[in-house]
Design a protein around this motif. Structure first.
Motif, PDB file in Angstrom:
ATOM      1  N   ALA A 351     -41.119  -6.336 -10.987  1.00 37.98           N
ATOM      2  CA  ALA A 351     -41.273  -5.974  -9.629  1.00 37.98           C
ATOM      3  C   ALA A 351     -41.265  -4.762  -9.476  1.00 37.98           C
ATOM      4  CB  ALA A 351     -40.542  -6.802  -8.480  1.00 37.98           C
ATOM      5  N   LEU A 352     -40.266  -3.863 -10.149  1.00 44.96           N
ATOM      6  CA  LEU A 352     -40.085  -2.453  -9.820  1.00 44.96           C
ATOM      7  C   LEU A 352     -41.307  -1.877 -10.668  1.00 44.96           C
ATOM      8  CD1 LEU A 352     -36.263  -1.576 -10.169  1.00 44.96           C
ATOM      9  CD2 LEU A 352     -37.643  -1.501  -8.287  1.00 44.96           C
ATOM     10  N   VAL A 353     -41.735  -2.285 -12.025  1.00 46.42           N
ATOM     11  CA  VAL A 353     -42.719  -1.675 -12.816  1.00 46.42           C
ATOM     12  C   VAL A 353     -44.091  -1.980 -11.743  1.00 46.42           C
ATOM     13  CG1 VAL A 353     -44.419  -2.153 -14.705  1.00 46.42           C
ATOM     14  CG2 VAL A 353     -41.807  -2.265 -15.021  1.00 46.42           C
ATOM     15  N   ALA A 354     -44.274  -3.249 -11.356  1.00 46.65           N
ATOM     16  CA  ALA A 354     -45.568  -3.247 -10.403  1.00 46.65           C
ATOM     17  C   ALA A 354     -45.435  -2.172  -9.122  1.00 46.65           C
ATOM     18  CB  ALA A 354     -45.356  -4.713  -9.812  1.00 46.65           C
ATOM     19  N   LEU A 355     -44.388  -2.158  -8.644  1.00 40.67           N
ATOM     20  CA  LEU A 355     -44.372  -1.004  -7.682  1.00 40.67           C
ATOM     21  C   LEU A 355     -44.493   0.111  -8.293  1.00 40.67           C
ATOM     22  CD1 LEU A 355     -43.479  -0.336  -4.594  1.00 40.67           C
ATOM     23  CD2 LEU A 355     -41.072   0.091  -5.454  1.00 40.67           C
ATOM     24  N   GLY A 356     -44.156   0.753  -9.328  1.00 40.38           N
ATOM     25  CA  GLY A 356     -44.787   2.047 -10.028  1.00 40.38           C
ATOM     26  C   GLY A 356     -46.151   2.189 -10.122  1.00 40.38           C
ATOM     27  N   PHE A 357     -46.851   0.982 -10.327  1.00 39.62           N
ATOM     28  CA  PHE A 357     -48.540   1.006 -10.534  1.00 39.62           C
ATOM     29  C   PHE A 357     -48.972   0.923  -9.145  1.00 39.62           C
ATOM     30  CE2 PHE A 357     -47.714  -1.175 -14.854  1.00 39.62           C
ATOM     31  CZ  PHE A 357     -48.414  -0.263 -15.396  1.00 39.62           C
ATOM     32  N   VAL A 358     -48.282   0.497  -8.346  1.00 32.69           N
ATOM     33  CA  VAL A 358     -49.018   0.853  -6.758  1.00 32.69           C
ATOM     34  C   VAL A 358     -48.891   2.182  -6.464  1.00 32.69           C
ATOM     35  CG1 VAL A 358     -48.460   0.488  -4.311  1.00 32.69           C
ATOM     36  CG2 VAL A 358     -47.936  -1.540  -5.822  1.00 32.69           C
ATOM     37  N   GLY A 359     -47.865   2.823  -6.822  1.00 34.24           N
ATOM     38  CA  GLY A 359     -47.886   4.304  -6.769  1.00 34.24           C
ATOM     39  C   GLY A 359     -49.250   4.867  -7.316  1.00 34.24           C
ATOM     40  N   TYR A 360     -49.577   4.676  -8.548  1.00 32.21           N
ATOM     41  CA  TYR A 360     -50.641   5.338  -9.060  1.00 32.21           C
ATOM     42  C   TYR A 360     -51.811   4.764  -8.449  1.00 32.21           C
ATOM     43  CZ  TYR A 360     -48.524   7.364 -13.241  1.00 32.21           C
ATOM     44  OH  TYR A 360     -47.680   7.928 -14.124  1.00 32.21           O
ATOM     45  N   VAL A 361     -51.806   3.590  -7.791  1.00 34.69           N
ATOM     46  CA  VAL A 361     -53.127   3.192  -6.934  1.00 34.69           C
ATOM     47  C   VAL A 361     -53.393   3.978  -5.988  1.00 34.69           C
ATOM     48  CG1 VAL A 361     -54.025   1.472  -5.363  1.00 34.69           C
ATOM     49  CG2 VAL A 361     -52.888   0.795  -7.529  1.00 34.69           C
ATOM     50  N   VAL A 362     -52.270   4.729  -5.267  1.00 36.68           N
ATOM     51  CA  VAL A 362     -52.501   5.458  -3.856  1.00 36.68           C
ATOM     52  C   VAL A 362     -52.670   7.074  -4.361  1.00 36.68           C
ATOM     53  CG1 VAL A 362     -51.441   3.856  -2.391  1.00 36.68           C
ATOM     54  CG2 VAL A 362     -50.118   5.330  -3.389  1.00 36.68           C
ATOM     55  N   ILE A 363     -52.179   7.337  -5.481  1.00 34.82           N
ATOM     56  CA  ILE A 363     -51.986   8.698  -5.774  1.00 34.82           C
ATOM     57  C   ILE A 363     -53.216   9.603  -5.874  1.00 34.82           C
ATOM     58  CG2 ILE A 363     -52.313   8.818  -8.245  1.00 34.82           C
ATOM     59  CD1 ILE A 363     -49.664  10.561  -8.248  1.00 34.82           C
ATOM     60  N   THR A 364     -53.628  10.827  -5.320  1.00 35.72           N
ATOM     61  CA  THR A 364     -54.746  11.527  -5.245  1.00 35.72           C
ATOM     62  C   THR A 364     -54.488  12.873  -6.258  1.00 35.72           C
ATOM     63  OG1 THR A 364     -54.261  12.968  -3.568  1.00 35.72           O
ATOM     64  CG2 THR A 364     -55.041  10.747  -3.119  1.00 35.72           C
ATOM     65  N   ALA A 365     -55.603  13.712  -6.385  1.00 36.50           N
ATOM     66  CA  ALA A 365     -55.674  14.785  -6.857  1.00 36.50           C
ATOM     67  C   ALA A 365     -54.769  15.927  -6.303  1.00 36.50           C
ATOM     68  CB  ALA A 365     -57.224  15.389  -7.159  1.00 36.50           C
ATOM     69  N   SER A 366     -54.319  15.689  -5.043  1.00 38.46           N
ATOM     70  CA  SER A 366     -53.552  16.632  -4.490  1.00 38.46           C
ATOM     71  C   SER A 366     -52.387  16.285  -4.119  1.00 38.46           C
ATOM     72  CB  SER A 366     -54.369  17.152  -2.962  1.00 38.46           C
ATOM     73  OG  SER A 366     -54.542  16.275  -2.248  1.00 38.46           O
ATOM     74  N   SER A 367     -51.808  14.966  -4.562  1.00 41.52           N
ATOM     75  CA  SER A 367     -50.706  14.383  -4.181  1.00 41.52           C
ATOM     76  C   SER A 367     -49.553  15.217  -4.516  1.00 41.52           C
ATOM     77  CB  SER A 367     -50.297  13.052  -4.775  1.00 41.52           C
ATOM     78  OG  SER A 367     -51.248  12.250  -4.362  1.00 41.52           O
ATOM     79  N   PRO A 368     -48.300  15.416  -3.966  1.00 39.52           N
ATOM     80  CA  PRO A 368     -47.086  16.560  -4.645  1.00 39.52           C
ATOM     81  C   PRO A 368     -46.515  15.740  -5.883  1.00 39.52           C
ATOM     82  CG  PRO A 368     -47.010  15.547  -2.108  1.00 39.52           C
ATOM     83  CD  PRO A 368     -48.059  14.813  -2.866  1.00 39.52           C
ATOM     84  N   ILE A 369     -46.303  16.834  -6.741  1.00 42.47           N
ATOM     85  CA  ILE A 369     -46.078  16.377  -8.127  1.00 42.47           C
ATOM     86  C   ILE A 369     -44.610  15.497  -8.190  1.00 42.47           C
ATOM     87  CG2 ILE A 369     -44.531  18.151  -8.759  1.00 42.47           C
ATOM     88  CD1 ILE A 369     -47.578  16.823 -10.850  1.00 42.47           C
TER      89      ILE A 369
END
Length: 535
Positions: A351-369
């Motif tokens: 579930a934590l791994v899935a949550l990490g992928f959710v982060g990649y779903v919403v990240i953009t080119a200008s997201s804070p590092i």
């Protein structure tokens, strides 16, 4: 009435040096896993014409990676069997020696063809050594300490994956491309000396007759299957004959392998192991998690370096949070298992791994590092709570004398799952990217159009050659890539959720005794295999 404690099953001389033995095994693990990730950083330099590089083409570079993967995956299962039959220490030492020599030859390669051949030889060494590391752990640690030892083993894998790009970046900045292979040699020498002195020999005392037909079918099946998967990913088209024909050959060979193993009196693989729900679910979870994770490693590198503009070394440093989380939590995962059980621990980790992928779903080119750092920590913590318990479950479901075969099955499912992840998710990434760029590319001259549509890197290269006119390609290229990354990350979320369900419903709950691995209860009365002569 008090019951006397069961006597230790590991000879005292080995028991006293068990942690030193683990340390020598981790050296082997680090150098084998690290080499897979360190090469990615050197690709651009190797493609540079001599004397800086080898002038390797894109096809040469792909085969420098794939030749290792094909040989490594194809021989993993056979190598585990050989270790069980002839001695795991012998397999380990032979594998490390071959890996070290092949690393030296790779560093001195004078052409792309030589590099591809020497990388294949490195695959032979890695395949011999990798299953032996886990099998030896199962034979030098008591059942109660195996989860802790395997947790450290799993944490070391995560560390090697992360420090590979950092090490490669540092070496490329200060030395020539061959240094990424030459760095293996002193580590291998130190590991060999430590293993000769510390590691005891162990093997199956009753291996039965050899099964050459089963071994041959397993090699043909795995090599053909992995080749077809890799080819389909390269072409982004699994319907092409170059992809589906070898894939079909591999599937047919593996089906024939299972059919033959069920009927021969001395099978290379006892297929009845898969009737054990714990064993089958555990290897399925291993395959699922590596399918998803190899996808993120595929698109993550391009996002960090091409979209965000970070160097290879900086990209490697951004992987440290994932490694740090694995290193911190993996050795302690056993404590969570003791409290909540294997099913809850592995499902929570997935579930934590899935949550990490959710982060990649919403990240953009200008997201804070710092968002990437948080994603790495979350995914690393998840991975740390999946791999140790399912590995213990796999190994604990089998007799100790079959530890090499069990380790080989574990590693084979991981390799096949990872290869599928790179091929399938990479093909989806390429297809979605090309579709997103189709309108923009229509305005390019014909000589640039096809090449620019291959990938983000290809588009940026064409933009560079076009000068100021090419700047108009950069924005759409980044946007199309991020959209494709979101699609792939969404698929990875779905795959990870499938892993959650498999772990939750099919893996065992709390074990009767703290520290006892899943499936261990029925194994505790099995006869202990003969100890090492050098104990």
């Amino acid at each position: 009435m008090t019951t006397a404690a069961a006597p230790p099953r590991v000879p005292e001389a080995i028991h006293r040096r068990r942690w030193a033995i683990l340390g020598s095994l981790l050296l082997a693990l680090l150098v084998i896993v690290l080499d897979n990730s360190i090469l990615n950083v050197a690709m651009k330099t190797i493609a540079t014409p001599a004397p800086v590089g080898l002038g390797a083409t894109q096809s040469d570079l792909e085969w420098a990676i794939n030749s290792y993967t094909l040989v490594f995956a194809g021989l993993l299962f056979t190598s585990g069997l050989l270790g069980d039959r002839f001695g795991r220490k012998r397999a380990l030492l032979a594998g490390m020696a071959v890996f070290g020599v092949a690393s030296l030859l790779s560093a001195l390669a004078s052409s792309p063809g030589e590099l591809v051949g020497y990388r294949a030889l490195m695959g032979v060494g890695g395949a011999l050594a990798m299953p032996a590391t886990l099998a030896i752990i199962m034979n030098v640690f008591e059942r109660s300490e195996q989860p802790k030892a395997i947790g450290i083993w799993a944490g070391a894998v995560g560390l090697a994956i992360a420090i590979g790009p950092i090490t490669g970046g540092l070496l490329i900045e200060h030395f020539w491309w061959g240094s990424v292979f030459l760095v293996n040699v002193p580590v291998v020498i130190i590991a060999l000396i430590a293993m000769v002195v510390l590691v005891p020999e162990s093997k199956d005392p009753n291996p039965g007759r050899m099964d050459p037909v089963g071994v041959l079918l397993s090699i043909i099946g795995l090599v053909a299957l992995i080749y077809g998967i890799i080819k389909g990913g390269e072409l982004a088209d699994f319907t092409a004959a170059e992809a589906w024909v070898p894939t079909l050959v591999g599937v047919v060979a593996l089906v024939a392998f299972v059919w033959f193993e069920r009927r021969t009196p001395f099978p290379a693989l006892d297929v009845t192991w898969f009737r054990n729900k714990v064993f089958s679910a555990s290897v399925a979870v291993v395959g699922v998690i590596f399918f998803a994770l190899m996808g993120v490693s595929f698109f993550g590198v391009f996002y960090i370096q091409s979209v965000r503009g970070y160097s290879a070394l900086q990209a490697g440093l951004l992987m440290l949070p994932l490694a740090a989380a694995q290193l911190l939590f993996a050795p302690r995962a056993r404590l969570v298992v003791e409290r909540f059980g294997v099913a809850a621990t592995a499902a929570g980790g997935m579930a934590l791994v899935a949550l990490g992928f959710v982060g990649y779903v919403v990240i953009t080119a200008s997201s804070p590092i710092w968002v990437l750092i948080v994603i790495g920590l979350v995914m690393g913590a998840g991975m740390a709570h999946v791999m140790p318990p399912v590995t213990v479950a796999i190994m604990g479901s089998l007799p100790r004398e079959k530890a090499g075969a069990g380790s080989a099955v574990n590693n084979t499912f991981r390799q096949v799952g990872g290869s599928l992840g790179v091929a399938v998710l990479g093909a989806v990434l390429s297809t979605v990217y090309r579709d997103g760029m189709s309108d923009t590319l229509q305005h390019l001259p014909a000589e640039y159009r096809d090449k620019a549509g291959e990938s983000l890197e290809a588009t940026l290269a064409v933009a560079g050659r076009m000068g100021p006119k090419g700047e108009a390609l950069i924005g759409p290229a980044n946007d199309s890539f991020i959209h494709a990354m979101h699609v792939v990350a969404g698929l990875s979320v779905g795959v990870s959720v499938l892993g959650v369900l498999v772990a939750w419903f099919l893996l065992p709950g709390r074990t009767p005794a703290p520290g006892a691995p899943a499936g261990a209860a029925e194994q505790t009365d099995r006869p202990r295999e003969t100890a090492a002569a050098d104990a």
